[in-house]
Design a protein around this motif. Structure first.
Motif, PDB file in Angstrom:
ATOM      1  N   GLU A   1     -35.290  -5.463  19.663  1.00 47.61           N
ATOM      2  CA  GLU A   1     -36.080  -4.332  20.151  1.00 47.61           C
ATOM      3  C   GLU A   1     -35.194  -3.178  20.623  1.00 47.61           C
ATOM      4  O   GLU A   1     -35.591  -2.013  20.557  1.00 47.61           O
ATOM      5  CB  GLU A   1     -36.976  -4.788  21.303  1.00 47.61           C
ATOM      6  CG  GLU A   1     -38.139  -5.665  20.866  1.00 47.61           C
ATOM      7  CD  GLU A   1     -38.816  -6.347  22.044  1.00 47.61           C
ATOM      8  OE1 GLU A   1     -38.382  -6.104  23.199  1.00 47.61           O
ATOM      9  OE2 GLU A   1     -39.754  -7.128  21.814  1.00 47.61           O
ATOM     10  N   SER A   2     -33.974  -3.503  21.081  1.00 49.70           N
ATOM     11  CA  SER A   2     -33.075  -2.467  21.592  1.00 49.70           C
ATOM     12  C   SER A   2     -32.283  -1.782  20.481  1.00 49.70           C
ATOM     13  O   SER A   2     -31.455  -0.904  20.760  1.00 49.70           O
ATOM     14  CB  SER A   2     -32.111  -3.071  22.613  1.00 49.70           C
ATOM     15  OG  SER A   2     -31.224  -3.988  21.991  1.00 49.70           O
ATOM     16  N   GLY A   3     -32.521  -2.176  19.229  1.00 51.41           N
ATOM     17  CA  GLY A   3     -31.887  -1.499  18.099  1.00 51.41           C
ATOM     18  C   GLY A   3     -30.631  -2.151  17.567  1.00 51.41           C
ATOM     19  O   GLY A   3     -29.963  -1.567  16.701  1.00 51.41           O
ATOM     20  N   PHE A   4     -30.313  -3.362  18.017  1.00 52.46           N
ATOM     21  CA  PHE A   4     -29.117  -4.032  17.512  1.00 52.46           C
ATOM     22  C   PHE A   4     -29.323  -4.477  16.071  1.00 52.46           C
ATOM     23  O   PHE A   4     -30.389  -4.973  15.705  1.00 52.46           O
ATOM     24  CB  PHE A   4     -28.778  -5.245  18.378  1.00 52.46           C
ATOM     25  CG  PHE A   4     -27.532  -5.971  17.949  1.00 52.46           C
ATOM     26  CD1 PHE A   4     -26.282  -5.480  18.283  1.00 52.46           C
ATOM     27  CD2 PHE A   4     -27.610  -7.141  17.202  1.00 52.46           C
ATOM     28  CE1 PHE A   4     -25.120  -6.138  17.896  1.00 52.46           C
ATOM     29  CE2 PHE A   4     -26.461  -7.808  16.803  1.00 52.46           C
ATOM     30  CZ  PHE A   4     -25.212  -7.300  17.149  1.00 52.46           C
ATOM     31  N   THR A   5     -28.286  -4.304  15.259  1.00 53.60           N
ATOM     32  CA  THR A   5     -28.331  -4.721  13.857  1.00 53.60           C
ATOM     33  C   THR A   5     -27.302  -5.814  13.620  1.00 53.60           C
ATOM     34  O   THR A   5     -26.114  -5.644  13.917  1.00 53.60           O
ATOM     35  CB  THR A   5     -28.030  -3.537  12.924  1.00 53.60           C
ATOM     36  OG1 THR A   5     -28.998  -2.502  13.142  1.00 53.60           O
ATOM     37  CG2 THR A   5     -28.087  -3.976  11.462  1.00 53.60           C
ATOM     38  N   PHE A   6     -27.747  -6.936  13.084  1.00 52.77           N
ATOM     39  CA  PHE A   6     -26.850  -8.042  12.768  1.00 52.77           C
ATOM     40  C   PHE A   6     -26.089  -7.748  11.477  1.00 52.77           C
ATOM     41  O   PHE A   6     -26.676  -7.295  10.493  1.00 52.77           O
ATOM     42  CB  PHE A   6     -27.629  -9.351  12.603  1.00 52.77           C
ATOM     43  CG  PHE A   6     -28.113  -9.941  13.888  1.00 52.77           C
ATOM     44  CD1 PHE A   6     -27.383 -10.932  14.525  1.00 52.77           C
ATOM     45  CD2 PHE A   6     -29.300  -9.504  14.475  1.00 52.77           C
ATOM     46  CE1 PHE A   6     -27.822 -11.484  15.721  1.00 52.77           C
ATOM     47  CE2 PHE A   6     -29.744 -10.041  15.670  1.00 52.77           C
ATOM     48  CZ  PHE A   6     -29.005 -11.030  16.294  1.00 52.77           C
ATOM     49  N   ARG A   7     -24.810  -8.033  11.497  1.00 50.47           N
ATOM     50  CA  ARG A   7     -24.035  -7.900  10.262  1.00 50.47           C
ATOM     51  C   ARG A   7     -24.281  -9.107   9.363  1.00 50.47           C
ATOM     52  O   ARG A   7     -24.347  -8.982   8.145  1.00 50.47           O
ATOM     53  CB  ARG A   7     -22.549  -7.783  10.593  1.00 50.47           C
ATOM     54  CG  ARG A   7     -21.685  -7.589   9.345  1.00 50.47           C
ATOM     55  CD  ARG A   7     -20.259  -7.260   9.697  1.00 50.47           C
ATOM     56  NE  ARG A   7     -19.446  -7.080   8.501  1.00 50.47           N
ATOM     57  CZ  ARG A   7     -18.145  -6.796   8.527  1.00 50.47           C
ATOM     58  NH1 ARG A   7     -17.515  -6.642   9.689  1.00 50.47           N
ATOM     59  NH2 ARG A   7     -17.472  -6.657   7.407  1.00 50.47           N
ATOM     60  N   TRP A   8     -24.371 -10.298   9.981  1.00 48.10           N
ATOM     61  CA  TRP A   8     -24.615 -11.524   9.215  1.00 48.10           C
ATOM     62  C   TRP A   8     -25.801 -12.271   9.810  1.00 48.10           C
ATOM     63  O   TRP A   8     -25.627 -13.243  10.566  1.00 48.10           O
ATOM     64  CB  TRP A   8     -23.367 -12.418   9.232  1.00 48.10           C
ATOM     65  CG  TRP A   8     -22.253 -11.856   8.407  1.00 48.10           C
ATOM     66  CD1 TRP A   8     -22.251 -11.598   7.070  1.00 48.10           C
ATOM     67  CD2 TRP A   8     -20.964 -11.441   8.889  1.00 48.10           C
ATOM     68  NE1 TRP A   8     -21.043 -11.065   6.677  1.00 48.10           N
ATOM     69  CE2 TRP A   8     -20.227 -10.960   7.766  1.00 48.10           C
ATOM     70  CE3 TRP A   8     -20.351 -11.431  10.129  1.00 48.10           C
ATOM     71  CZ2 TRP A   8     -18.931 -10.484   7.869  1.00 48.10           C
ATOM     72  CZ3 TRP A   8     -19.058 -10.954  10.237  1.00 48.10           C
ATOM     73  CH2 TRP A   8     -18.360 -10.489   9.126  1.00 48.10           C
ATOM     74  N   PRO A   9     -27.017 -11.880   9.458  1.00 44.08           N
ATOM     75  CA  PRO A   9     -28.191 -12.550  10.016  1.00 44.08           C
ATOM     76  C   PRO A   9     -28.498 -13.898   9.380  1.00 44.08           C
ATOM     77  O   PRO A   9     -29.207 -14.715   9.978  1.00 44.08           O
ATOM     78  CB  PRO A   9     -29.316 -11.558   9.725  1.00 44.08           C
ATOM     79  CG  PRO A   9     -28.855 -10.819   8.502  1.00 44.08           C
ATOM     80  CD  PRO A   9     -27.363 -10.717   8.630  1.00 44.08           C
ATOM     81  N   GLY A  10     -27.990 -14.160   8.160  1.00 46.84           N
ATOM     82  CA  GLY A  10     -28.285 -15.399   7.449  1.00 46.84           C
ATOM     83  C   GLY A  10     -27.170 -16.413   7.574  1.00 46.84           C
ATOM     84  O   GLY A  10     -26.002 -16.071   7.779  1.00 46.84           O
ATOM     85  N   ILE A  11     -27.505 -17.694   7.396  1.00 47.98           N
ATOM     86  CA  ILE A  11     -26.535 -18.764   7.638  1.00 47.98           C
ATOM     87  C   ILE A  11     -25.422 -18.798   6.593  1.00 47.98           C
ATOM     88  O   ILE A  11     -24.258 -19.019   6.929  1.00 47.98           O
ATOM     89  CB  ILE A  11     -27.246 -20.144   7.726  1.00 47.98           C
ATOM     90  CG1 ILE A  11     -26.263 -21.232   8.150  1.00 47.98           C
ATOM     91  CG2 ILE A  11     -27.923 -20.490   6.398  1.00 47.98           C
ATOM     92  CD1 ILE A  11     -25.662 -21.040   9.515  1.00 47.98           C
ATOM     93  N   ASP A  12     -25.736 -18.569   5.314  1.00 45.05           N
ATOM     94  CA  ASP A  12     -24.688 -18.652   4.290  1.00 45.05           C
ATOM     95  C   ASP A  12     -23.588 -17.616   4.527  1.00 45.05           C
ATOM     96  O   ASP A  12     -22.396 -17.943   4.507  1.00 45.05           O
ATOM     97  CB  ASP A  12     -25.285 -18.488   2.885  1.00 45.05           C
ATOM     98  CG  ASP A  12     -26.071 -19.705   2.444  1.00 45.05           C
ATOM     99  OD1 ASP A  12     -26.806 -20.271   3.269  1.00 45.05           O
ATOM    100  OD2 ASP A  12     -25.955 -20.099   1.270  1.00 45.05           O
ATOM    101  N   ASP A  13     -23.994 -16.368   4.770  1.00 45.90           N
ATOM    102  CA  ASP A  13     -23.005 -15.317   5.027  1.00 45.90           C
ATOM    103  C   ASP A  13     -22.276 -15.566   6.346  1.00 45.90           C
ATOM    104  O   ASP A  13     -21.074 -15.266   6.473  1.00 45.90           O
ATOM    105  CB  ASP A  13     -23.679 -13.947   5.050  1.00 45.90           C
ATOM    106  CG  ASP A  13     -24.081 -13.480   3.673  1.00 45.90           C
ATOM    107  OD1 ASP A  13     -23.532 -14.011   2.681  1.00 45.90           O
ATOM    108  OD2 ASP A  13     -24.936 -12.580   3.572  1.00 45.90           O
ATOM    109  N   THR A  14     -22.968 -16.096   7.323  1.00 45.41           N
ATOM    110  CA  THR A  14     -22.338 -16.429   8.610  1.00 45.41           C
ATOM    111  C   THR A  14     -21.237 -17.462   8.417  1.00 45.41           C
ATOM    112  O   THR A  14     -20.126 -17.343   8.969  1.00 45.41           O
ATOM    113  CB  THR A  14     -23.382 -16.938   9.605  1.00 45.41           C
ATOM    114  OG1 THR A  14     -24.277 -15.881   9.928  1.00 45.41           O
ATOM    115  CG2 THR A  14     -22.740 -17.453  10.881  1.00 45.41           C
TER     116      THR A  14
END
Length: 299
Positions: free
Chosen positions: A280-293
């Protein structure tokens, strides 16, 4: 952020090291709290057990980040180790909170670590920061841990509790113990594999901590987990895909309980935690998925 002076407790740990490196790379001045006598200009001595900190070293800090605490899974949960887990967090936090409150000009923000252990076992139920604490040892520790910031909050310092999930890294933490097993083809689900794991990449965790420092409207609890928690079965399948290894060896619950004792209950427990306030505060994940993580951690 403009150039800031930031104090970090727990700077030698996995997250603290990564955070310190990130801040310095962007030109910020980092002061590290150490338990031994300070040897360098960027060090400040403190003794959380004795309730002492050299407050002169905190003067001019815009932010203080506390990541210190005894490892949760470093030892079997004897009564003595459970006391270390609790005391290292509660006493350390209270020491810093009182030190900040005593300053003529306190910092703008106090980011004090917490954990998704606050929620206890949530089963299949997804929870955000509005959920109450669960039952058991870790929820009780997290409640006391967060309450120990009271002196800083009363002094008007914006205080944030990043409730951390499972940090995915090959350099340390629980996940660093999983990678070698799966690389050797010895990995598999834990128990029935239906329990939810709320994870986050190390990169996104550090970026989120910096977001908490910089986002003035954020205070109180903020979950630091990837947007979509996965079951242990799904994580196991992803480990097999990314590492290109079979995952044929499940760890039965009975074996885990025999090996880990009381700690096994938390390993087998389910925590389906979502980062509502972070998103909600506007943070964007670089790697939201498990494979890329996982791939990022292996790089």
């Amino acid at each position: 952020m403009g150039r800031m002076r930031i104090a970090v407790a727990g700077s030698s740990g996995l997250i603290g090291t990564a955070l310190t490196t990130s801040l310095r790379a962007d030109g910020h001045e980092v002061v590290r709290l150490v338990r031994r006598p300070a040897r360098d200009a960027d060090e400040v001595q403190w003794d959380p057990e004795e309730g002492r900190v050299e407050t002169a070293g905190l003067v001019g800090c815009s932010a203080v980040v506390n990541l210190a605490g005894a490892g949760i899974a470093d030892h079997r949960w004897t009564d003595a180790h459970k006391r270390r887990i609790r005391d290292s967090r509660v006493w350390g936090t209270a020491t810093l909170a009182e030190a900040l409150a005593s300053l003529d000009t306190p910092p703008d923000v106090f980011v004090n670590a917490s954990a998704i252990g606050f929620y206890g076992d949530t089963g299949d139920r997804a929870v955000d920061e509005s959920a109450p604490p669960g039952d058991g040892f870790l929820p009780s520790v997290c409640v006391e841990w967060e309450e120990a910031t009271a002196a800083a909050e009363e002094a008007g310092v914006r205080t944030v509790f990043p409730r951390t999930g499972l940090v995915v890294s090959a350099k340390g933490g629980a996940w660093a113990k999983l990678f070698p097993l799966f690389k050797a083809g010895l990995g598999g689900r834990i128990g029935d594999g239906r329990q939810y794991w709320s994870y986050i990449s190390l990169h996104d965790h550090v970026a989120a901590l910096r977001h908490l420092i910089d986002t003035e409207e954020l205070s109180g609890p903020v979950n630091l987990t990837a947007p979509r928690p996965l079951t242990n079965r799904e994580v196991t399948a992803a480990m097999g895909r990314v590492l290109r290894r079979p995952t044929p060896f499940p760890v039965p619950a009975a074996v885990l309980k025999a090996a880990l004792g009381e700690l096994a209950g938390d390993v087998l427990g389910s925590q389906r935690v979502v980062p509502a306030r972070l998103l909600e505060s506007g943070f964007t994940f670089r790697w939201p998925g498990i494979d890329d993580t996982l791939r990022a951690a292996l790089r």
